[in-house]
Design a protein around this motif. Structure first.
Motif, short mmCIF file in Angstrom:
data_model
loop_
_atom_site.label_atom_id
_atom_site.label_comp_id
_atom_site.label_asym_id
_atom_site.label_seq_id
_atom_site.Cartn_x
_atom_site.Cartn_y
_atom_site.Cartn_z
N UNK B 215 0.81 -1.23 0.00
CA UNK B 215 0.00 0.00 0.00
C UNK B 215 0.84 1.27 0.00
N UNK B 216 2.03 1.24 0.60
CA UNK B 216 2.80 2.48 0.75
C UNK B 216 3.84 2.66 -0.35
N UNK B 217 3.76 1.84 -1.42
CA UNK B 217 4.83 1.93 -2.43
C UNK B 217 4.85 3.28 -3.15
N UNK B 218 3.75 4.04 -3.07
CA UNK B 218 3.71 5.31 -3.77
C UNK B 218 4.34 6.46 -3.00
N UNK B 219 4.60 6.24 -1.71
CA UNK B 219 5.01 7.37 -0.87
C UNK B 219 6.26 8.06 -1.38
N UNK B 220 7.32 7.28 -1.56
CA UNK B 220 8.57 7.91 -1.95
C UNK B 220 8.52 8.47 -3.38
N UNK B 221 8.03 7.69 -4.36
CA UNK B 221 7.97 8.26 -5.72
C UNK B 221 7.16 9.55 -5.79
N UNK B 222 6.10 9.65 -4.99
CA UNK B 222 5.26 10.84 -5.14
C UNK B 222 6.06 12.10 -4.84
N UNK B 223 6.80 12.08 -3.76
CA UNK B 223 7.54 13.28 -3.39
C UNK B 223 8.75 13.46 -4.28
N UNK B 224 9.38 12.33 -4.63
CA UNK B 224 10.58 12.47 -5.45
C UNK B 224 10.24 12.95 -6.85
N UNK B 225 9.09 12.52 -7.37
CA UNK B 225 8.70 12.99 -8.69
C UNK B 225 8.44 14.49 -8.67
N UNK B 226 7.92 14.99 -7.55
CA UNK B 226 7.75 16.44 -7.43
C UNK B 226 9.11 17.13 -7.50
N UNK B 227 10.09 16.55 -6.80
CA UNK B 227 11.44 17.12 -6.84
C UNK B 227 11.95 17.13 -8.27
N UNK B 228 11.66 16.06 -9.00
CA UNK B 228 12.17 15.96 -10.37
C UNK B 228 11.57 17.03 -11.27
N UNK B 229 10.26 17.22 -11.19
CA UNK B 229 9.69 18.20 -12.11
C UNK B 229 10.12 19.61 -11.73
N UNK B 230 10.41 19.82 -10.45
CA UNK B 230 10.92 21.13 -10.05
C UNK B 230 12.34 21.32 -10.59
N UNK B 231 13.15 20.25 -10.46
CA UNK B 231 14.52 20.30 -10.99
C UNK B 231 14.52 20.61 -12.47
N UNK B 232 13.61 19.97 -13.19
CA UNK B 232 13.58 20.13 -14.64
C UNK B 232 13.03 21.47 -15.06
#
Lengths: 289, 287
Positions: B215-232
């Motif tokens: 159930x918690x597999x989305x936790x880390x990708x969700x925040x990290x993907x936000x970091x990625x789109x900000x970086x880009x």
């Protein structure tokens, strides 16, 4: 009686913590998704000191100073970014904090710090101390809001470019809001550490940052009474929901969604609309940031 | 050899980030909303992938079905979550989105149980030697290939089709696009479909690599993907893709060389903060 006192102390700490964010996000319009990190800094500072033999009351100043100093660094960094970039940067601070704590054996690493000594006067003492400090902080908030500084913050929240043109040193006031707000969080952290008497990296993670931000937003950004009520309700809610403890996060998440969907300007905004409906002449419209 | 191994590992991680970040960056470009609940769709994709593969024995079918189903769920999320909040400040939508994300983790736990689910017989686990001395499982190769095929597909879509041109026009200026006869709502629904389908594909890929979903597999990708789109540089598709690969590689090197100092997730955010201090609007922003 002990149980009620724990609930009440938790509630007061939540109010103090939410108000400290209200200063940054509400008054000054700077979104922070990493405020729990400063709760953590205060909690760790205070816990380390009381374990070294300091009395709790003496650790308040160091907890506030260290949280405020790190808040100043984060604030200075945040001056460079705005809006969504700011939200994500502060979110990064939250992850950075827990990430660093996890790897520090001195701070207990993954295991956290256990056996934090009880406050002087036990539960009653802690409750009274929390009550006084929370009331004091709210008084300071009211004072700031009514002073000329409150108007400066408001103008920055509304439109920082225009505020700059009017001759306001935007950077200095933003930084001041960050320092004051994070120091408040540090104080809340010191109290929190001695309330739960066990702290670990997971006590100050991203979910806690979101929780406190949601208290501010559900309360109505910048509204002192709205945020106080929202923090009180949202912090004791899980206690009332003991029966449905398994579904706590479900209820909580849906509550956030419905609050945003149906009253986006929070309890404070709701109260204002109600007042204006009854008394249409005194429509001192103050737009929300 | 070790350096190449790490590089490949980082590349695979980066491909997965790219699949997740693509939907996020498209949604941000269109609506200026940070779509945290995107990660719920990623988790849903993972669950559908495992359950359908276990039921039918075909990973391919599972991948297609997961992408289509999640695509529709994504459209639904736009309808009930974001569309009513478009006139509000973006922070309101962000908090609502976080609320939905928190609730969804709980819903996954209630429906699928608190424990992880694995493939009955994990597909694509044979090792293939791609370079002398370096072998990779088929699953890993498939991740990279799938990411490239999907991303090339989107590139084609955006350059060569009416939908793509209309989308780009809407991103640049929604009012102008609307007055030129673009149905902005249709564009938004389509983008939610595509972005969510990609998140589902990423979910299936991750479930394959780890051979489990939880159930918690989305936790880390969700925040990290936000970091990625900000970086880009928010909203820039090319920026997000490069940032994904970069982050995947930096993280993998970081976990090996910085392990005493920082954990994996904070390396990504340390890098993010560092970059934002130098370039406050992301690496690939103009000016």
């Amino acid at each position: 009686m002990a149980y009620e006192m724990i609930v009440l102390t938790n509630m007061l700490i939540a109010i103090l913590f939410a108000q400290s964010l209200n200063l940054i996000t509400g008054f000054c319009g700077q979104v922070s998704l990493g405020h729990a990190a400063f709760l953590g800094i205060g909690a760790y500072t205070s816990a380390m000191l009381t374990k070294a033999g300091w009395p709790l009351a003496a650790t308040f100043i160091p907890a506030m100073v260290i949280a405020g100093m790190i808040g100043m660094i984060v604030g200075a960094a945040s001056l460079r970014v705005r809006h969504d970039f700011l939200a994500i940067t502060t979110m990064g601070v939250s992850f950075l904090f827990t990430g660093i704590i996890r790897k520090q054996d001195m701070l207990g690493g993954e295991m956290g710090i256990a056996g934090i000594p009880a406050a002087y006067g036990g539960r009653v003492g802690l409750l009274l101390m929390t009550l006084c400090l929370t009331i004091l902080f709210i008084i300071i908030m009211i004072y700031v809001k009514r002073s000329w500084m409150g108007y400066v913050f408001e103008s920055i929240a509304e439109d920082e470019d225009t505020a700059g043109v009017l001759g306001i040193d935007v950077r200095r006031f933003k930084l001041f809001a960050f320092v004051l707000g994070t120091a408040g969080a540090g104080l809340a952290g010191a109290l929190y550490a001695h309330q739960v008497r066990f702290i670990g990296p997971d006590s100050f993670g991203f979910v806690e940052s979101v929780t406190v931000l949601s208290m501010v937003i559900v309360g109505g950004i910048g509204s002192i009474w709205g945020v106080t009520i929202a923090a009180a309700l949202l912090s004791v809610m899980p206690q009332f929901f003991q029966v449905i403890d398994d579904y706590k996060l479900l209820v909580y998440g849906m509550l956030l969604f419905f609050a945003m969907r149906f009253m986006p300007d929070g309890l404070g905004g709701l109260a204002k609309r109600f007042r204006q409906n009854r008394n249409p002449d005194s429509s001192s419209e103050r737009s929300q940031a | 050899m070790l350096a190449i191994d790490i590089l490949i590992q980082g590349f695979i991680q980066g491909s997965i980030y790219a699949l997740i970040a693509l939907g996020l960056t498209l949604v941000y470009g269109l609506l200026r909303i940070l779509h945290v609940a995107h990660a719920s769709l990623f988790t849903l994709g993972g669950y559908l992938g495992v359950l359908i593969t276990n039921a039918t024995g075909s990973l391919f079918l599972a991948l297609i079905l997961a992408m289509i189903t999640v695509g529709f769920v994504g459209m639904l999320s736009y309808r009930i979550l974001y569309r009513p909040l478009l006139s509000q400040p973006p922070l309101i939508a962000l908090i609502a989105s976080i609320g939905i994300f928190i609730a969804s983790e709980e819903i996954f736990r209630i429906i699928f149980g608190p424990f992880s689910i694995s493939y009955v017989s994990a597909p694509l686990q044979n090792q293939i030697e791609i370079l002398p001395g370096i072998s990779m499982s088929e699953a890993r190769i498939m991740v990279v290939v799938l990411a490239f095929v999907l991303l090339l597909g989107v590139n084609w879509l955006s350059r060569r089709t009416r939908l793509g041109i209309a989308t780009r026009a809407t991103v640049i200026d929604p009012d102008m696009a609307m007055s030129s006869g673009v149905n902005v709502d249709v564009i938004r629904y389509s983008i939610f479909f595509i972005g969510s389908a990609f998140a589902a594909a990423a979910g299936v890929m991750v479930s394959l690599l780890n051979n489990l979903v939880e159930p918690t597999m989305g936790a880390v990708p969700s925040y990290k993907a936000l970091a990625i789109i900000v970086l880009g540089g928010l909203g820039s598709v090319r920026g997000a893709l490069i940032a994904s690969l970069l982050l995947g590689i930096i993280e993998t090197f970081g976990t090996i060389y910085l392990d005493d100092l920082l954990d994996r997730d904070s390396i990504a955010f340390a890098f993010l903060i560092l970059v934002l201090m130098i370039r406050p609007k992301g690496i690939f922003s103009k000016g």
